[in-house]
Enzyme design. Structure first.
Site, PDB file in Angstrom:
ATOM      1  N   HIS A 136       0.871  -1.174   0.000  1.00  0.00           N
ATOM      2  CA  HIS A 136       0.000   0.000   0.000  1.00  0.00           C
ATOM      3  C   HIS A 136       0.914   1.232   0.000  1.00  0.00           C
ATOM      4  O   HIS A 136       2.023   1.173   0.515  1.00  0.00           O
ATOM      5  CB  HIS A 136      -0.852  -0.032   1.277  1.00  0.00           C
ATOM      6  N   ASP A 214       3.540  -3.838   7.896  1.00  0.00           N
ATOM      7  CA  ASP A 214       2.305  -3.081   7.714  1.00  0.00           C
ATOM      8  C   ASP A 214       1.132  -4.010   8.025  1.00  0.00           C
ATOM      9  O   ASP A 214       0.822  -4.914   7.252  1.00  0.00           O
ATOM     10  CB  ASP A 214       2.228  -2.560   6.272  1.00  0.00           C
ATOM     11  N   GLN A 217      -4.213  -4.091   7.195  1.00  0.00           N
ATOM     12  CA  GLN A 217      -5.272  -5.013   6.785  1.00  0.00           C
ATOM     13  C   GLN A 217      -5.330  -6.248   7.677  1.00  0.00           C
ATOM     14  O   GLN A 217      -6.366  -6.877   7.827  1.00  0.00           O
ATOM     15  CB  GLN A 217      -5.033  -5.481   5.340  1.00  0.00           C
ATOM     16  N   LYS A 240     -10.011   0.363  10.937  1.00  0.00           N
ATOM     17  CA  LYS A 240     -10.232  -0.901  10.234  1.00  0.00           C
ATOM     18  C   LYS A 240     -10.567  -2.020  11.214  1.00  0.00           C
ATOM     19  O   LYS A 240     -10.819  -3.161  10.831  1.00  0.00           O
ATOM     20  CB  LYS A 240      -9.003  -1.266   9.407  1.00  0.00           C
ATOM     21  N   CYS A 380      -4.824   2.580  -3.759  1.00  0.00           N
ATOM     22  CA  CYS A 380      -3.556   3.084  -3.198  1.00  0.00           C
ATOM     23  C   CYS A 380      -2.423   2.075  -3.368  1.00  0.00           C
ATOM     24  O   CYS A 380      -1.603   1.895  -2.463  1.00  0.00           O
ATOM     25  CB  CYS A 380      -3.699   3.459  -1.723  1.00  0.00           C
TER      26      CYS A 380
END
Lengths: 422, 146
Positions: A136, A214, A217, A240, A380
């Site tokens: 991302h 990261d 998600q 999220k 993105c």
């Protein structure tokens, strides 16, 4: 607060009582374009349960005080609630100490904090940074900009264009003695693909590189144990995870956090300010200058508790069930192309696709007309799309409150796309 | 109001599928690229001029049906017009989408009215304007073209 109740459902062997959970999310009673609202854009942001909304409101109606400053009761309580969330989050990801949890405004701010606070000081010309082609932008652009500024080289683990997985056959060359930092996503926001992070982190540790995972998600769908993961940094965002927008998290190893420079300077991050020199507080406070998003952080604590009560394992299984179901149903549609590895166990609850020669925007528009919210476009992740050679995808992303019936409605609506664009 | 009535009319889908004006022009007098970064629409417009008269306009690139259909309609509408006439048509088209004004196109440009329904879908207006804005910018400052 909901407890997960085992249900006996012949078609979906899931342990969540989804119908009951759905009642916790007031927005699910709304209609969109006059149709029952079907929310399949969880990769962008998750819906909020009433307990999270209530806590946000409670701060403004009952406390409304700034933290770490006042000597009065309401300020004390606000400080306590704010700080309590730090502990809740630390336990949720199994950090060694709550001092390893820094609140930011977003996962993007978290990656920038590492770039400015650690990398600026420790990376020099000729050094290397290694990321992947499927990142991302939040875990791509900061490192690209930093490499340009410092004269470092940015390397990328390439993507297999056939199934959008990572090709790690050349890992030992890509991560080498000159590599100072490795950034890798734990779950692609486009395909849901979960790269072999352990393997990549092991290689990074072998060459002494600092590691950034990261988890924007991933953290909302998985049982996370940062000690087992053994990454130096993990970034993720509250919204999220059924939490409010405007709150991000940086998990960092305490020793590393303490070595780092502050990123934002100002009030609340200082121990002592003299005209000659200022002494900063330790982590995490030295990274939290200014009045933070107090209501947001408090409500985030409720979101994490909500997820814990439902159970991360059950959430993961439920999403796997929906993923298998949507893949099976979609196979009946002529001209539908989906992206991501065929082995669904390497994927989270994301289904990215295109329908014939319909542009993703057109597909998204038609789904919207049927009350279905999806994300369309480049997500993105421009480098990933370039590598796939497509103008974008339609992304349906699932969460704990989604159902097989909603997948059926999605499939029906995709048939409508086929009819219009046939 | 429905999708098939407003957005996916036959005339729009025809213009979307048409390859007639979809090409690069090697000897263009003006060329410029326009992009909508959030959705990935990315088109390049080419213009052939004879003095202040537009001889031909073509486009190339990727975009949704609304973006490509509006680009194709633009190419057709500009042909043979003087720059002043072209700018008037562009102005009228923009007003139709942005200011909710009933358009007054001449008969040969009546197809442009098919785009009117796009204004009911605010997020798609930028798709319908991308090619048109790109050409307008070129005509306003022709020196900057290719």
């Amino acid at each position: 607060m909901q407890q997960s109740q085992p249900t006996v459902e012949p078609t979906a062997r899931v342990s969540l009582n989804v119908e009951e959970l759905r009642r916790d999310f007031p927005i699910l009673t709304r209609t969109m374009r006059g149709k029952p609202f079907i929310y399949l854009d969880n990769g962008a942001t998750a819906l909020k349960p009433q307990s999270v909304i209530d806590e946000e409101v409670r701060y403004y109606t009952e406390l409304s005080a700034n933290i770490h400053r006042g000597v009065y009761e309401f300020s004390e309580e606000a400080s306590e609630c704010y700080d309590r969330t730090r502990g809740i989050v630390a336990r949720f990801v199994n950090a060694q100490s709550e001092r390893e949890i820094v609140f930011t405004k977003s996962a993007t701010e978290s990656s920038n904090l590492i770039a400015y606070g650690w990398a600026m000081k420790n990376i020099k010309a000729g050094d290397e940074i290694c990321i992947s082609e499927i990142e991302h932008h939040a875990n791509f652009v900061p490192w690209q900009a930093l490499a340009e500024r410092l004269g470092a080289t940015l390397r990328m683990i390439p993507m297999n264009p056939t199934d959008a997985s990572l090709d790690i056959s050349d890992l030992d060359r890509l991560i080498n003695d000159r590599t100072r930092l490795v950034g890798i996503t734990a779950m692609s926001n486009v395909t849901g693909y979960m790269p072999p992070v352990e393997r990549i982190l092991a290689r990074a540790r072998a060459v002494g590189a600092v590691t950034v995972v990261d988890g924007a998600q991933w953290v909302s769908h998985a049982t996370v144990d940062v000690q087992k993961l053994d990454a130096d940094f993990l970034i993720f965002s509250a919204h999220k995870m059924c939490g409010p927008t405007g709150v991000g998290v940086l998990y960092g190893r305490e020793s590393l956090l303490n070595e780092m420079d502050p990123f934002l300077f100002g009030g609340d991050m200082v121990l002592r300010v003299r005209k000659e020199k200022t002494v900063f507080r330790k982590a995490p406070e030295k990274f939290e200058a200014g009045t933070p998003n107090i209501a947001g952080v408090m409500a985030f604590g409720k979101a994490v508790e909500y997820l814990q009560n439902v159970g991360m394992e059950a959430i993961h299984e439920h999403e796997q069930d929906l993923l298998r179901y949507v893949v099976e149903r979609a196979s009946e549609i002529d001209g539908l192309v989906s992206y991501g590895p065929a082995d669904l166990s390497t994927r989270g609850g994301i289904f990215s696709f295109n329908v014939g020669d319909a542009h993703p925007h057109d597909t998204g528009n038609i789904l919207d007309e049927d009350g279905i919210a999806v994300r369309t476009g480049l997500h993105c992740a421009h480098p990933l799309m370039q590598a796939l050679g497509i103008p974008g995808t339609v992304r349906a992303s699932f969460y704990l409150y989604n159902t097989r019936a909603e997948v059926d409605r999605l499939i029906e609506s995709i048939h409508r796309v086929r009819r219009i664009f046939s | 109001m429905s999708l098939e009535e407003d957005l996916y009319k036959e005339i729009i889908l025809e213009n979307y599928r048409s390859k007639k004006n979809r090409s690069r022009m090697d000897d263009a007098d003006l060329a410029s690229e326009g992009a909508n970064p959030s959705c990935g629409d990315d088109v390049e417009l080419f213009v052939k001029l004879d003095g202040d008269r537009v001889v031909a306009v073509t486009y190339d690139g990727i975009g949704c049906s609304i973006c490509c259909a509006s680009a194709n309609l633009l190419c057709e509408a500009m042909k043979g017009k003087t720059l002043t006439e072209a700018m008037t048509i562009i102005g009228e088209y923009r007003k139709m989408l942005l200011e909710d004004e009933t358009p007054h196109f001449s008969e040969d440009l009546a197809d442009l009215e098919a785009m009117q329904g796009v204004k009911h879908y605010p997020v798609r207006i930028k798709c319908a304007l991308l090619a048109w804005n790109t050409v307008r910018d070129m005509f306003e400052t022709p020196a900057s073209g290719g």
